[in-house]
Design an enzyme around this catalytic site. Structure first.
Site, mmCIF file in Angstrom:
data_model
loop_
_atom_site.group_PDB
_atom_site.id
_atom_site.type_symbol
_atom_site.label_atom_id
_atom_site.label_comp_id
_atom_site.label_asym_id
_atom_site.label_seq_id
_atom_site.Cartn_x
_atom_site.Cartn_y
_atom_site.Cartn_z
ATOM 1 N N CYS A 142 -19.125 0.285 -18.178
ATOM 2 C CA CYS A 142 -20.351 0.174 -17.374
ATOM 3 C C CYS A 142 -21.147 -1.097 -17.681
ATOM 4 O O CYS A 142 -21.740 -1.694 -16.787
ATOM 5 C CB CYS A 142 -21.220 1.398 -17.572
ATOM 6 S SG CYS A 142 -20.422 2.900 -16.987
ATOM 7 N N CYS A 158 -14.354 0.716 -13.493
ATOM 8 C CA CYS A 158 -14.848 2.091 -13.347
ATOM 9 C C CYS A 158 -13.654 3.042 -13.477
ATOM 10 O O CYS A 158 -13.342 3.805 -12.576
ATOM 11 C CB CYS A 158 -15.551 2.253 -11.995
ATOM 12 S SG CYS A 158 -16.530 3.750 -11.888
ATOM 13 N N CYS A 189 -25.972 1.934 -9.524
ATOM 14 C CA CYS A 189 -25.218 3.141 -9.891
ATOM 15 C C CYS A 189 -26.141 4.222 -10.445
ATOM 16 O O CYS A 189 -26.746 4.064 -11.502
ATOM 17 C CB CYS A 189 -24.149 2.774 -10.932
ATOM 18 S SG CYS A 189 -23.180 4.198 -11.446
ATOM 19 N N CYS A 202 -20.096 -3.877 -15.600
ATOM 20 C CA CYS A 202 -19.890 -3.545 -14.187
ATOM 21 C C CYS A 202 -20.814 -4.360 -13.280
ATOM 22 O O CYS A 202 -22.029 -4.411 -13.504
ATOM 23 C CB CYS A 202 -20.150 -2.059 -13.986
ATOM 24 S SG CYS A 202 -20.060 -1.578 -12.267
ATOM 25 N N GLU A 208 0.824 -1.212 0.000
ATOM 26 C CA GLU A 208 0.000 0.000 0.000
ATOM 27 C C GLU A 208 0.856 1.258 0.000
ATOM 28 O O GLU A 208 0.536 2.240 -0.661
ATOM 29 C CB GLU A 208 -0.954 0.020 1.209
ATOM 30 C CG GLU A 208 -2.083 -0.995 1.120
ATOM 31 C CD GLU A 208 -2.973 -0.799 -0.105
ATOM 32 O OE1 GLU A 208 -2.984 0.305 -0.677
ATOM 33 O OE2 GLU A 208 -3.636 -1.766 -0.518
HETATM 34 FE FE1 SF4 Z 1 -18.671 2.966 -12.616
HETATM 35 FE FE2 SF4 Z 1 -21.300 3.093 -12.379
HETATM 36 FE FE3 SF4 Z 1 -20.219 2.534 -14.722
HETATM 37 FE FE4 SF4 Z 1 -20.119 0.757 -12.722
HETATM 38 S S1 SF4 Z 1 -21.929 1.480 -13.781
HETATM 39 S S2 SF4 Z 1 -18.452 1.316 -14.117
HETATM 40 S S3 SF4 Z 1 -19.885 2.097 -10.949
HETATM 41 S S4 SF4 Z 1 -20.010 4.417 -13.591
#
Ligand code: SF4
Length: 415
Positions: A224, A217, A233, A227, A61
């Site tokens: 998205c 993201c 979201c 995702c 980290e």
């Molecule tokens: Fe990011 Fe929302 Fe797209 Fe997922 S849906 S990649 S959280 S912007």
């Protein structure tokens, strides 16, 4: 007390929080990257059972702050091989730490990691603190984020983390468009991270959230459709359906919501989800010019050797080695630059150096986080023996190979 933010910026539905945790962790289990600091399958168990070991998460980290994963991997492996235990790191010299850290940048990180290991060994009976609060309070160089990461990943504490990746993900999940570097927004994001973190797998959850920001993201073209948390979201829903399903800025706190985009910069549909996060413009970096001279002599075996000198033990690039260098005032004429550099070198050499003898080689630009540095590079070949003044800061002659193995910055390697 400030009014609580409107519900659209929070995770207040326990069923949604549970679903988000489940979806994110299932994705992480399937898709996580193989990284050396994750190789220890039982990271937490190892840390608990072997308190003498240097926690892998701590080292990774600290190295990952401001630095890409691909760059860190080799440094991390060499570091853990050399100093696998707290005791070993505590006994290392700062010179060894700087040598291993050379090229990774932000050198005070390595120094403070080692100081903290010394503190654990000498003042805390070799026992690492195990909660985020104690880690941050007791260990130099361990801030809120690193403390949360070590406590959750190594010791299983259910505490959240907020780094650059998490800021981006959370701002998008909850349409937070106020300046994401402001303390008020950062505090809200920490609250949110602490609400979201999975109680039984906090370390994995935090890594999953960061991994999502690093791989899905991402800042410019987030994926998205792939995702795992898109159904939670709001930025994505806003992009898909427009403002009918998601209340608009004006509906939130009647225009003065502390987490919405400022009224002067409303949602821009061409940006989609990348409307979030937003940051106040950065201050421009400071512009600096430094004259530096590569002094060369023939060593005893005929190979060329170069003079390097050590920088002061505090400040920028503390304790690293460099060619003799002199910061210049702006807009100095070249002739004057040379004279000043010659005077500076004379102090090192203890004998006059003719400004005309300095050969101009070129300029090297290096960007530090907040400084735009230009090195004006000269060289000078010296004949005969050179006695260095021991009263000045430490200096030594090195071959090219020795130079590369020394604790020198990337900027000096470019020079
Ligand atoms: Fe990011 Fe929302 Fe797209 Fe997922 S849906 S990649 S959280 S912007």
């Amino acid at each position: 007390a400030p009014a609580p933010p409107p519900a659209r910026h929070l995770f207040s539905d326990p069923a949604e929080v549970a679903a988000l945790r489940r979806n994110l962790l299932a994705w992480y289990d399937r898709c996580k990257r193989d990284l050396p600091w994750r190789e220890l399958v039982w990271v937490a168990l190892v840390a608990l059972l072997s308190p003498a070991l240097l926690p892998a998460v701590w080292v990774s980290e600290i190295m990952l702050q401001q630095t890409q994963v691909a760059t860190v991997i080799d440094y991390y492996n060499r570091w853990m091989q050399k100093w696998p235990t707290l005791q070993a790191l505590a006994q290392a010299s700062l010179e060894e730490v700087n040598e291993l850290w050379a090229g990774l940048g932000y050198y005070s990180r390595g120094k403070r990691l080692q100081e903290a290991a010394r503190k654990v060994v000498s003042e805390l009976a070799g026992q690492m603190p195990r909660t985020a609060e104690d880690l941050q309070k007791l260990l130099p160089g361990v801030g809120r984020y690193t403390a949360g990461a070590i406590a959750s990943i190594s010791y299983g504490q259910a505490t959240g983390v907020v780094d650059g990746n998490v800021i981006r993900v959370l701002c998008r999940l909850r349409c937070i468009g106020a300046d994401s570097s402001s303390p008020a927004v950062i505090d809200r994001l920490w609250d949110m991270a602490n609400v979201l973190v999975d109680r039984s797998r906090p370390g994995d959850f935090n890594q999953a959230l960061m991994e999502l920001g690093a791989t899905v993201c991402v800042p410019k073209a987030p994926l998205c459709r792939e995702c795992p948390v898109k159904q939670h979201c709001q930025a994505w829903r806003r992009k898909l359906f427009g403002k009918q399903t998601v209340p608009d800025v004006e509906d939130c706190g009647v225009g003065d919501c502390p987490l919405c985009p400022p009224a002067t910069e409303p949602w821009d549909s061409s940006l989609g989800v990348t409307n979030f996060p937003r940051k106040a413009a950065k201050k421009p970096p400071r512009v600096m010019r430094t004259a530096t001279c590569v002094l060369e002599r023939r060593g005893c075996h005929g190979a060329p050797e170069y003079l390097i000198v050590q920088r002061p033990s505090s400040g920028l690039l503390a304790g690293l080695w460099e060619f003799p260098s002199l910061p210049l005032v702006q807009d100095l004429q070249e002739e004057k630059e040379r004279e000043e550099l010659a005077d500076h070198l004379q102090a090192w050499m203890g004998r006059p150096i003719a400004a005309k003898g300095l050969q101009f080689i070129g300029e090297v630009v290096h960007i530090f986080s907040h400084i735009h540095q230009t090195y004006v590079v000269y060289s000078l070949h010296l004949d005969g023996d050179v006695t260095l003044d021991p009263a000045l800061s430490p200096s030594r002659w090195v071959t090219e190979d020795e130079f590369h193995a020394s604790a020198v910055s990337t900027a000096m390697k470019k020079v």
